[in-house]
Design a protein around this motif. Structure first.
Motif, PDB file in Angstrom:
ATOM      1  N   GLU B  11      20.995  -2.775  27.433  1.00 44.50           N
ATOM      2  CA  GLU B  11      21.299  -1.613  28.513  1.00 44.50           C
ATOM      3  C   GLU B  11      22.408  -1.349  28.492  1.00 44.50           C
ATOM      4  OE1 GLU B  11      19.363  -2.862  32.079  1.00 44.50           O
ATOM      5  OE2 GLU B  11      17.326  -3.198  31.137  1.00 44.50           O
ATOM      6  N   PHE B  12      23.559  -2.378  28.005  1.00 44.23           N
ATOM      7  CA  PHE B  12      24.788  -2.180  28.372  1.00 44.23           C
ATOM      8  C   PHE B  12      25.416  -1.283  27.368  1.00 44.23           C
ATOM      9  CE2 PHE B  12      29.401  -3.637  27.887  1.00 44.23           C
ATOM     10  CZ  PHE B  12      29.634  -3.262  29.442  1.00 44.23           C
ATOM     11  N   PHE B  13      25.208  -1.577  26.212  1.00 45.72           N
ATOM     12  CA  PHE B  13      25.540  -0.478  24.849  1.00 45.72           C
ATOM     13  C   PHE B  13      24.702   0.442  24.757  1.00 45.72           C
ATOM     14  CE2 PHE B  13      27.640  -4.744  24.003  1.00 45.72           C
ATOM     15  CZ  PHE B  13      28.836  -4.231  24.052  1.00 45.72           C
ATOM     16  N   ALA B 153      40.131   9.303  31.537  1.00 41.63           N
ATOM     17  CA  ALA B 153      39.666   9.717  30.312  1.00 41.63           C
ATOM     18  C   ALA B 153      38.998   8.572  29.784  1.00 41.63           C
ATOM     19  CB  ALA B 153      40.950  10.467  29.625  1.00 41.63           C
ATOM     20  N   MET B 154      39.601   7.614  29.613  1.00 47.29           N
ATOM     21  CA  MET B 154      39.015   6.287  28.860  1.00 47.29           C
ATOM     22  C   MET B 154      37.689   5.797  29.502  1.00 47.29           C
ATOM     23  SD  MET B 154      40.981   5.945  26.093  1.00 47.29           S
ATOM     24  CE  MET B 154      41.187   7.670  26.042  1.00 47.29           C
ATOM     25  N   SER B 159      31.471   6.053  28.176  1.00 47.48           N
ATOM     26  CA  SER B 159      30.175   6.216  28.380  1.00 47.48           C
ATOM     27  C   SER B 159      29.357   6.508  27.375  1.00 47.48           C
ATOM     28  CB  SER B 159      30.107   7.180  29.448  1.00 47.48           C
ATOM     29  OG  SER B 159      30.507   8.551  28.995  1.00 47.48           O
ATOM     30  N   PHE B 160      29.906   7.073  26.169  1.00 46.69           N
ATOM     31  CA  PHE B 160      29.054   7.374  25.166  1.00 46.69           C
ATOM     32  C   PHE B 160      28.702   6.152  24.268  1.00 46.69           C
ATOM     33  CE2 PHE B 160      32.113   7.987  22.104  1.00 46.69           C
ATOM     34  CZ  PHE B 160      31.571   8.237  20.858  1.00 46.69           C
ATOM     35  N   VAL B 185      23.827   4.803  34.720  1.00 49.93           N
ATOM     36  CA  VAL B 185      25.010   4.762  35.112  1.00 49.93           C
ATOM     37  C   VAL B 185      26.214   5.858  34.587  1.00 49.93           C
ATOM     38  CG1 VAL B 185      25.236   2.092  35.117  1.00 49.93           C
ATOM     39  CG2 VAL B 185      25.706   3.396  32.893  1.00 49.93           C
ATOM     40  N   GLY B 186      25.427   6.806  33.998  1.00 52.73           N
ATOM     41  CA  GLY B 186      26.060   7.940  33.254  1.00 52.73           C
ATOM     42  C   GLY B 186      26.882   8.965  34.187  1.00 52.73           C
TER      43      GLY B 186
END
Lengths: 204, 657
Positions: B11-13, B153-154, B159-160, B185-186
């Motif tokens: 789920e995290f990645f 920005a980082m 998120s992707f 979480v997006g």
């Protein structure tokens, strides 16, 4: 700049490229306050738009109690006065008096916060929370943002007092007291709007 | 235990997409590569001391621009992927939800993390040099602004590969962006990535207003300021009035998502249209914020390369001030279809039409500046000239969109997409490219290769028209934005043309990268400091400028002071009376900027995943940094002694001071 011990000569008024740093900081702080005005204006606008959105739940008129608010208004307005007295003492180089008045300002601010937290707890107990309806979401966010500002202000003031105790009154620390008092008066002004638009207009 | 870790990791990645795995691998490889190179060449100390902790506006500007170019690449890859998906009907290159994420991140990255830092990069490099200042008003705050931008920005870009990208469009309208319809979480990445960098932008706005009001060289009145500085002043003023609205709007969306508040929800008395009003009260001024500095760049380049004074200086100033005021009264034209009635729509239609007038005034002023000038065509001037038709057509379609009844047809169609790309690329991007090429020699002491630059220019321009002109037509034909597949074979021809245009722009970007790399290795060093024979103060000092900028601050008498000075010298009249060199007061480097940025990142990451154990220490770190700065600020200054200045000047000017 005037405090640089390595260079006793006063560079203040030289024409080429030397600018008074306190003057620059003061202008910067005024502009910061402009942004804070917009910040609160946006929250007020949101509150006004959503004030009807009680979703059949409790309304402001039902739960808000004006008596406690009058006491906290009194505390905050007095603290604005005492912060002004502190600045006057600073201009007369009375460090001790200034610190005492600043501490009184902070204590009044803390008293204001105590009453605000109590009010919030009371409202939550009565069944009005952030999740209750749009009205209460807007109420808690607007009043809470002001409360956070007061909290930050108290923390900031403590740091200024410590610095003055350590370094005494210099152009630099004087500038800090000046902008702090601007900030504190500003919070007072915001509170007047909060009192009228949120509390008085709801309860009347 | 192992199962639990596996479940968490899945789920995290972000998993399941070969494109993402490729990106994962390249991120890890690139990071390892950078770490290896820095360690191998023992450059960590250099990176930390000379760059990361710097408060020098010129270096901060370069870091902004570097970050912006990387983000332009990322946003460009998103664009090319979208156009690939839309090349043919019923294509299955991207899944629908992946497509949603990509158009969202394309918009966010291009506006917040490409246009804004490129703009702040130019502000930083140019403004203090143009007004004859040693730095900005608040150098530490400037470093902090950069690090807030960088942390945001980082966070957003993470998120992707971690957690999943936002997918509710670049302005994240609720209820789609609320927790009911978007539980992942997006959207949290969206909120905190933009919130953190937005605070940095606000601080920069304050910083540049004070810099311009308080730090000008003696004799430089407001109406003698270079036009780029005026445009920065107009944009910064717009920033301080617009960005607090964004801060609050994102805060309220966060309250909805995190605490279950009811600002913008469909239930509980909330009002999603309130969000759309608020976000555009920031969003419309924002587009003028990014385009005004581009106008400023053109005013500089057009005067320099036509070798004439800028035509209509005062009207240029008034036009910019009027634009920045009216930009606050046009926001509802983004949603005429909301149904707020004829009166409201008429007001916003008329205000939108009015704002075209000062813009038109500026266009004519640039044209009249060129009229009877001795025009040369190096790359900055080519971008300037290409801007004019692009922006005029973009502006005209904007006026078409402002006609409220007609807008009910145009709304959310590709006609709109073509319009705003035309003004944002044709106006903002062309302007910033012109500025980048124009001031590159001031930053690094050499010109970018003109031959490769011309290839890049033509590819950008041809690609731009091939990409966006068909979109007007396909939009009028009824194709709406944000669809991941189209089925109508009638739209085929126009869509494939548009895709080809996008690829040509991709090639143009590669030309620019090649141009930069080539020029770093093969260039002629500029020893004059005034490579374009230009007009304003920044060209009176060596390139690149020494850390203190001006050994002695000149006295300003007229608008194009450096040009006048060159004329005076040519006539053999008395040149500037610069006076003796004195010790220069400078700010010291500070590690608090990057450290505070790191704490913001930690806090933001914690808030994205609702991990308070991480968010609270992060925020605590932020406050500790603020305390540390407050206690140490008075010690953060030093003087450069006269003999050191004299040595530096002698070296830079080849002996002659």
């Amino acid at each position: 700049m005037a405090q640089s011990p390595a260079h006793g000569t006063d560079h203040h008024h030289h024409a080429a490229g030397h600018h008074d740093p306190q003057d620059i900081k003061l202008l910067g702080f005024w502009i910061f306050l402009v942004t804070d005005v917009i910040l609160f204006a946006t929250l007020f606008a949101t509150f006004i738009v959503l004030r009807g959105g009680t979703d059949g739940g409790p309304t402001g008129a039902e739960l808000l109690e004006i008596n406690g608010i009058i006491i906290s208004t009194f505390l905050l307005l007095t603290s604005s006065f005492t912060s002004g007295v502190a600045v006057l003492a600073m201009h007369q180089h009375k460090i001790k008096q200034m610190i005492i008045w600043l501490v009184i300002t902070g204590l009044l601010g803390a008293g204001f916060l105590y009453l605000e937290i109590n009010e919030f707890l009371h409202l939550i107990h009565e069944g009005a929370t952030l999740q209750t309806s749009a009205f209460w979401s807007a109420f808690f966010t607007l009043v809470g943002t002001h409360g956070v500002h007061v909290t930050v202000g108290i923390g900031w003031m403590i740091s200024i007092i410590i610095q003055i105790v350590r370094r005494g009154l210099t152009d630099d620390t004087k500038g800090k007291v000046t902008v702090f008092s601007l900030y504190w008066h500003f919070l007072d002004a915001v509170w007047i709007f909060l009192l009228s638009i949120v509390y008085l207009m709801e309860v009347m | 235990m192992l199962e639990k870790i596996k479940e968490f990791a899945s789920e995290f990645f972000v998993t399941g997409d070969p494109l993402i795995y490729g990106a994962d691998a390249s991120i890890v490889l690139a990071t390892l590569g950078i770490v290896f190179v820095l360690t191998y060449f023992k450059k960590w100390g250099w990176l930390w001391k000379d760059w990361l902790t710097t408060v020098d506006h010129k270096k901060i500007g370069i870091m902004y621009i570097l970050a912006a170019i990387v983000m332009l690449f990322r946003g460009g890859v998103d664009a090319v992927m979208m156009r690939t998906q839309l090349a043919f009907p019923d294509l299955n290159f991207l899944e629908a939800d992946h497509y949603n994420q990509i158009f969202t991140t394309h918009g966010v990255v291009m506006i917040f993390f490409m246009a804004m830092p490129l703009m702040f990069g130019l502000f930083n490099i140019v403004v203090p040099l143009q007004i004859g200042a040693r730095d900005v008003a608040f150098p530490f705050l400037n470093s902090l602004s950069f690090w807030l931008f960088f942390a945001g920005a980082m966070l957003f870009n993470l998120s992707f590969v971690i957690g999943g990208s936002p997918d509710a469009g670049w302005l994240a309208y609720p209820p789609l962006s609320g927790s009911q319809f978007n539980p992942g979480v997006g959207q949290n990445f969206y909120i905190w990535g933009i919130q953190i960098s937005g605070i940095g932008s606000l601080a920069s706005g304050i910083n540049f207003i004070v810099t311009i009001l308080k730090m000008r060289a003696p004799g430089m009145t407001m109406m003698k300021m270079p036009m780029f500085t005026w445009s920065v002043f107009a944009a910064s003023t717009t920033i301080i009035f617009a960005f607090p609205i964004l801060t609050i709007t994102l805060l309220l969306l966060f309250m909805d998502r995190f605490f279950g508040a009811h600002f913008f929800t469909l239930d509980g008395g909330g009002n999603p249209m309130m969000y759309i009003n608020l976000i555009w009260m920031w969003g419309h001024p924002e587009v003028y914020i990014v385009v005004l500095p581009a106008f400023g760049v053109f005013s500089e380049t057009v005067a320099t390369f036509a070798r004439k004074r800028l035509f209509g200086y005062a009207s240029m100033v008034f036009a910019m001030v009027i634009i920045s005021i009216i930009s606050f009264f046009t926001w509802a034209h983004h949603f005429f279809t909301m149904g707020s009635g004829a009166n409201v729509n008429s007001f916003f239609a008329v205000s939108t039409m009015i704002i075209a007038i000062p813009t038109g005034v500026k266009i004519f002023n640039w044209l009249f500046t060129m009229y009877k000038g001795r025009i040369s065509f190096p790359t900055p001037m080519m971008w300037t000239i290409a801007f004019i038709p692009a922006f005029v057509v973009g502006g005209m379609t904007g006026v078409m969109l402002s006609v409220a009844p007609a807008d009910f047809q145009f709304h959310n169609s590709y006609f709109l997409i073509a319009h705003f790309h035309q003004v944002l690329i044709g106006g903002t991007v062309f302007g910033y490219f012109a500025g980048l090429y124009y001031w590159w020699p001031k930053m690094f002491g050499f010109k970018l290769n003109e031959y490769l630059g011309k290839w890049a220019f033509w590819c950008w321009n041809i690609g731009f028209y091939v990409c966006f002109m068909p979109q007007y037509l396909v939009g009028l034909d009824g194709m709406t934005r944000r669809i991941s597949v189209f089925k109508d074979p009638d739209w085929q021809g126009l869509n494939i043309a548009s895709t080809i245009g996008a690829y040509i722009m991709g090639i143009a970007f590669l030309f620019q990268v090649a141009q930069i790399v080539y020029s770093i290795f093969r260039h002629e060093k500029d020893t004059t400091g005034d490579i374009w024979d230009a007009r304003t103060l920044e060209w009176s000092i060596p390139s690149p400028a020494p850390e203190y900028n001006f050994a002695v601050i000149p006295q300003v008498h007229s608008r194009d002071e450096w040009w006048e000075e060159k004329e005076r010298r040519a006539r053999g009249e008395k040149p500037w009376d610069l006076g003796p060199i004195e010790p220069i007061h400078m700010p010291k480097n500070s590690a608090i900027g990057p450290i505070m940025g790191a704490f913001w990142f930690v806090a933001g990451f914690g808030l994205v995943f609702h991990w308070l154990w991480m968010a609270i220490p992060g925020l605590l770190g932020v406050f500790i940094c603020m305390y540390a700065r407050s206690f140490s600020a008075h010690k953060a200054e030093y003087y450069i002694p006269v003999d050191e200045i004299e040595r530096t000047e002698a070296k830079l000017r080849g002996g002659a001071v």
